[in-house]
Design a protein around this motif. Structure first.
Motif, PDB file in Angstrom:
ATOM      1  N   SER A 140    -149.873  96.233  86.169  1.00  0.00           N
ATOM      2  CA  SER A 140    -149.024  96.485  84.998  1.00  0.00           C
ATOM      3  C   SER A 140    -147.656  97.042  85.367  1.00  0.00           C
ATOM      4  O   SER A 140    -146.790  97.181  84.515  1.00  0.00           O
ATOM      5  CB  SER A 140    -149.725  97.463  84.038  1.00  0.00           C
ATOM      6  N   GLY A 141    -147.452  97.403  86.627  1.00  0.00           N
ATOM      7  CA  GLY A 141    -146.166  97.938  87.048  1.00  0.00           C
ATOM      8  C   GLY A 141    -145.222  96.828  87.464  1.00  0.00           C
ATOM      9  O   GLY A 141    -145.401  95.666  87.139  1.00  0.00           O
ATOM     10  N   GLY A 142    -144.191  97.215  88.211  1.00  0.00           N
ATOM     11  CA  GLY A 142    -143.245  96.220  88.704  1.00  0.00           C
ATOM     12  C   GLY A 142    -142.091  95.980  87.751  1.00  0.00           C
ATOM     13  O   GLY A 142    -142.104  96.400  86.594  1.00  0.00           O
ATOM     14  N   THR A 143    -141.106  95.270  88.267  1.00  0.00           N
ATOM     15  CA  THR A 143    -139.919  94.919  87.496  1.00  0.00           C
ATOM     16  C   THR A 143    -139.701  93.419  87.612  1.00  0.00           C
ATOM     17  O   THR A 143    -140.402  92.723  88.352  1.00  0.00           O
ATOM     18  CB  THR A 143    -138.680  95.637  88.054  1.00  0.00           C
ATOM     19  N   VAL A 144    -138.717  92.916  86.918  1.00  0.00           N
ATOM     20  CA  VAL A 144    -138.397  91.498  87.012  1.00  0.00           C
ATOM     21  C   VAL A 144    -138.052  91.135  88.456  1.00  0.00           C
ATOM     22  O   VAL A 144    -138.337  90.019  88.904  1.00  0.00           O
ATOM     23  CB  VAL A 144    -137.241  91.138  86.049  1.00  0.00           C
ATOM     24  N   TYR A 145    -137.484  92.085  89.210  1.00  0.00           N
ATOM     25  CA  TYR A 145    -137.120  91.815  90.600  1.00  0.00           C
ATOM     26  C   TYR A 145    -138.364  91.692  91.486  1.00  0.00           C
ATOM     27  O   TYR A 145    -138.476  90.763  92.288  1.00  0.00           O
ATOM     28  CB  TYR A 145    -136.192  92.910  91.126  1.00  0.00           C
ATOM     29  N   SER A 146    -139.294  92.616  91.337  1.00  0.00           N
ATOM     30  CA  SER A 146    -140.509  92.541  92.157  1.00  0.00           C
ATOM     31  C   SER A 146    -141.370  91.352  91.745  1.00  0.00           C
ATOM     32  O   SER A 146    -142.023  90.726  92.589  1.00  0.00           O
ATOM     33  CB  SER A 146    -141.305  93.847  92.052  1.00  0.00           C
ATOM     34  N   ARG A 147    -141.364  91.026  90.450  1.00  0.00           N
ATOM     35  CA  ARG A 147    -142.143  89.860  90.016  1.00  0.00           C
ATOM     36  C   ARG A 147    -141.544  88.575  90.573  1.00  0.00           C
ATOM     37  O   ARG A 147    -142.265  87.684  91.042  1.00  0.00           O
ATOM     38  CB  ARG A 147    -142.220  89.818  88.485  1.00  0.00           C
ATOM     39  N   ALA A 148    -140.212  88.450  90.537  1.00  0.00           N
ATOM     40  CA  ALA A 148    -139.572  87.261  91.105  1.00  0.00           C
ATOM     41  C   ALA A 148    -139.848  87.150  92.593  1.00  0.00           C
ATOM     42  O   ALA A 148    -140.114  86.064  93.109  1.00  0.00           O
ATOM     43  CB  ALA A 148    -138.066  87.305  90.839  1.00  0.00           C
ATOM     44  N   GLU A 149    -139.788  88.285  93.283  1.00  0.00           N
ATOM     45  CA  GLU A 149    -140.061  88.287  94.718  1.00  0.00           C
ATOM     46  C   GLU A 149    -141.506  87.871  94.993  1.00  0.00           C
ATOM     47  O   GLU A 149    -141.785  87.090  95.906  1.00  0.00           O
ATOM     48  CB  GLU A 149    -139.802  89.677  95.298  1.00  0.00           C
ATOM     49  N   GLY A 150    -142.434  88.405  94.202  1.00  0.00           N
ATOM     50  CA  GLY A 150    -143.838  88.052  94.377  1.00  0.00           C
ATOM     51  C   GLY A 150    -144.108  86.584  94.119  1.00  0.00           C
ATOM     52  O   GLY A 150    -144.901  85.954  94.813  1.00  0.00           O
ATOM     53  N   LEU A 151    -143.449  86.016  93.120  1.00  0.00           N
ATOM     54  CA  LEU A 151    -143.614  84.598  92.820  1.00  0.00           C
ATOM     55  C   LEU A 151    -143.069  83.718  93.930  1.00  0.00           C
ATOM     56  O   LEU A 151    -143.639  82.680  94.261  1.00  0.00           O
ATOM     57  CB  LEU A 151    -142.903  84.250  91.510  1.00  0.00           C
ATOM     58  N   ALA A 152    -141.943  84.145  94.533  1.00  0.00           N
ATOM     59  CA  ALA A 152    -141.216  83.292  95.467  1.00  0.00           C
ATOM     60  C   ALA A 152    -141.703  83.396  96.905  1.00  0.00           C
ATOM     61  O   ALA A 152    -141.392  82.511  97.722  1.00  0.00           O
ATOM     62  CB  ALA A 152    -139.724  83.629  95.414  1.00  0.00           C
ATOM     63  N   ASN A 153    -142.453  84.440  97.252  1.00  0.00           N
ATOM     64  CA  ASN A 153    -142.875  84.545  98.649  1.00  0.00           C
ATOM     65  C   ASN A 153    -143.877  83.447  99.005  1.00  0.00           C
ATOM     66  O   ASN A 153    -144.403  82.759  98.133  1.00  0.00           O
ATOM     67  CB  ASN A 153    -143.418  85.950  98.965  1.00  0.00           C
ATOM     68  N   GLY A 154    -144.129  83.285 100.282  1.00  0.00           N
ATOM     69  CA  GLY A 154    -144.911  82.138 100.755  1.00  0.00           C
ATOM     70  C   GLY A 154    -146.315  82.043 100.205  1.00  0.00           C
ATOM     71  O   GLY A 154    -146.899  80.954 100.182  1.00  0.00           O
ATOM     72  N   GLU A 155    -146.881  83.155  99.763  1.00  0.00           N
ATOM     73  CA  GLU A 155    -148.223  83.154  99.181  1.00  0.00           C
ATOM     74  C   GLU A 155    -148.182  83.266  97.667  1.00  0.00           C
ATOM     75  O   GLU A 155    -149.223  83.324  97.020  1.00  0.00           O
ATOM     76  CB  GLU A 155    -149.048  84.312  99.761  1.00  0.00           C
ATOM     77  N   GLY A 156    -146.988  83.313  97.099  1.00  0.00           N
ATOM     78  CA  GLY A 156    -146.849  83.475  95.654  1.00  0.00           C
ATOM     79  C   GLY A 156    -147.059  82.179  94.904  1.00  0.00           C
ATOM     80  O   GLY A 156    -147.098  81.084  95.478  1.00  0.00           O
ATOM     81  N   LEU A 157    -147.162  82.304  93.604  1.00  0.00           N
ATOM     82  CA  LEU A 157    -147.418  81.151  92.736  1.00  0.00           C
ATOM     83  C   LEU A 157    -146.389  80.049  92.946  1.00  0.00           C
ATOM     84  O   LEU A 157    -146.733  78.863  93.023  1.00  0.00           O
ATOM     85  CB  LEU A 157    -147.408  81.614  91.272  1.00  0.00           C
ATOM     86  N   VAL A 158    -145.124  80.429  93.049  1.00  0.00           N
ATOM     87  CA  VAL A 158    -144.057  79.443  93.207  1.00  0.00           C
ATOM     88  C   VAL A 158    -143.813  79.121  94.680  1.00  0.00           C
ATOM     89  O   VAL A 158    -143.668  77.961  95.053  1.00  0.00           O
ATOM     90  CB  VAL A 158    -142.754  79.940  92.548  1.00  0.00           C
ATOM     91  N   GLY A 159    -143.766  80.151  95.520  1.00  0.00           N
ATOM     92  CA  GLY A 159    -143.452  79.944  96.939  1.00  0.00           C
ATOM     93  C   GLY A 159    -144.433  79.040  97.651  1.00  0.00           C
ATOM     94  O   GLY A 159    -144.033  78.151  98.420  1.00  0.00           O
ATOM     95  N   TYR A 160    -145.733  79.246  97.406  1.00  0.00           N
ATOM     96  CA  TYR A 160    -146.728  78.386  98.044  1.00  0.00           C
ATOM     97  C   TYR A 160    -146.550  76.939  97.621  1.00  0.00           C
ATOM     98  O   TYR A 160    -146.537  76.020  98.449  1.00  0.00           O
ATOM     99  CB  TYR A 160    -148.145  78.858  97.688  1.00  0.00           C
ATOM    100  N   ALA A 161    -146.405  76.717  96.323  1.00  0.00           N
ATOM    101  CA  ALA A 161    -146.261  75.351  95.808  1.00  0.00           C
ATOM    102  C   ALA A 161    -144.977  74.709  96.315  1.00  0.00           C
ATOM    103  O   ALA A 161    -144.949  73.508  96.638  1.00  0.00           O
ATOM    104  CB  ALA A 161    -146.287  75.363  94.278  1.00  0.00           C
TER     105      ALA A 161
END
Length: 271
Positions: A140-161
């Motif tokens: 439940s924590g995090g910010t738009v910046y940490s969420r974008a980073e998490g999505l874009a990293n190599g294991e993230g929802l977007v980065g992996y794809a």
């Protein structure tokens, strides 16, 4: 009946569910949102590897039959479709295996402006402010910046794809690969669907782009992300303002390698 099997893959939030909903209007077709076969395929492939102490008894021909049988078992007689489209982001990094198991199978990879993918996920997070999402492990924590980073990293929802898409796009097995832009699908669905039919070698079918029906509410609720697979009844492009801070949005604006013919040395079809 020998079913023809094709694959929908590519980037998240890029129209794969919408494409599947449209294709499923054809009574000869079976298509839906991302399913379990991609994960089962990866798990079985690992279990048949040399880490298995009994792998000495397993030939490549047996591996291929067992992996192929996953599709035969999952899409059993209750489906009744002549043509199956299985959806999973993992298929983009399985082109060598799919080429052997399904020589005539086509992979349709849905793509979209990456900044708008990040924006689309962030919109869902804000819309469901009281339901932490499985996309971020229900944190439940995090910010738009940490969420974008998490999505874009190599294991993230977007980065992996995204990395899997590039692996497919620049690999040796692109003859059966097509990229379908979200922007084309929503602004000119007739052209997009016609291109898909031509690519898979099927006769055209009349699709109703003004009356689409698709529901995955139970899955989305369980994932803590209501609306994750919502498909609007009518296909149309919608203009809106991004909810991302400008620096986050601009970070990804040059990631659409498929738009530059100079970066497409194998001539992959991009619609």
């Amino acid at each position: 009946m020998e079913r023809r099997v094709h694959f929908i893959s590519g980037l998240p939030r890029s129209g794969s569910t919408l494409l599947a909903a449209l294709l499923s209007q054809n009574p000869r077709f079976q298509a839906g949102m991302s399913g379990p076969l991609g994960g089962a395929f990866n798990t079985l492939l690992g279990e048949l590897s040399d880490r298995n102490e009994y792998s000495v008894f397993i030939s490549d021909a047996q591996r291929q039959r067992m992996l192929r049988s996953l599709f035969d078992a999952y899409y059993g007689p209750e489906y009744g479709a002549e043509v199956v489209f299985d959806t999973n982001r993992a298929w983009c990094n399985k082109l060598p295996q799919l080429k052997t198991l399904f020589p005539q199978g086509k992979v349709i990879a849905c793509v979209r402006h990456v900044s708008w993918i990040i924006d689309s996920v962030e919109q869902l997070v804000r819309k469901n402010a009281f339901r932490p999402s499985s996309i971020f492990n229900y944190q439940s924590g995090g910010t738009v910046y940490s969420r974008a980073e998490g999505l874009a990293n190599g294991e993230g929802l977007v980065g992996y794809a995204y990395n899997a898409l590039k692996e497919a796009f620049y690999g040796d097995d692109t003859a059966n690969l097509m990229l379908l832009r979200y922007e084309t699908l929503v602004s000119n669905p007739a052209r997009a669907i016609a291109a898909v039919y031509n690519f898979i070698g099927e006769k055209p079918h009349a699709h109703d782009v003004d009356n689409i029906s698709y529901q995955a509410d139970e899955f989305d609720l369980r994932a803590g992300t209501p609306g994750l697979h919502t498909v609007r009844r009518k296909v149309e492009a919608r203009e809106r303002t991004s909810v991302l801070p400008p620096d986050v949005f601009h970070r990804f604006e040059n990631d659409m390698f498929w738009l530059d013919p100079a970066l497409n040395p194998r001539g992959v079809l991009v619609v």
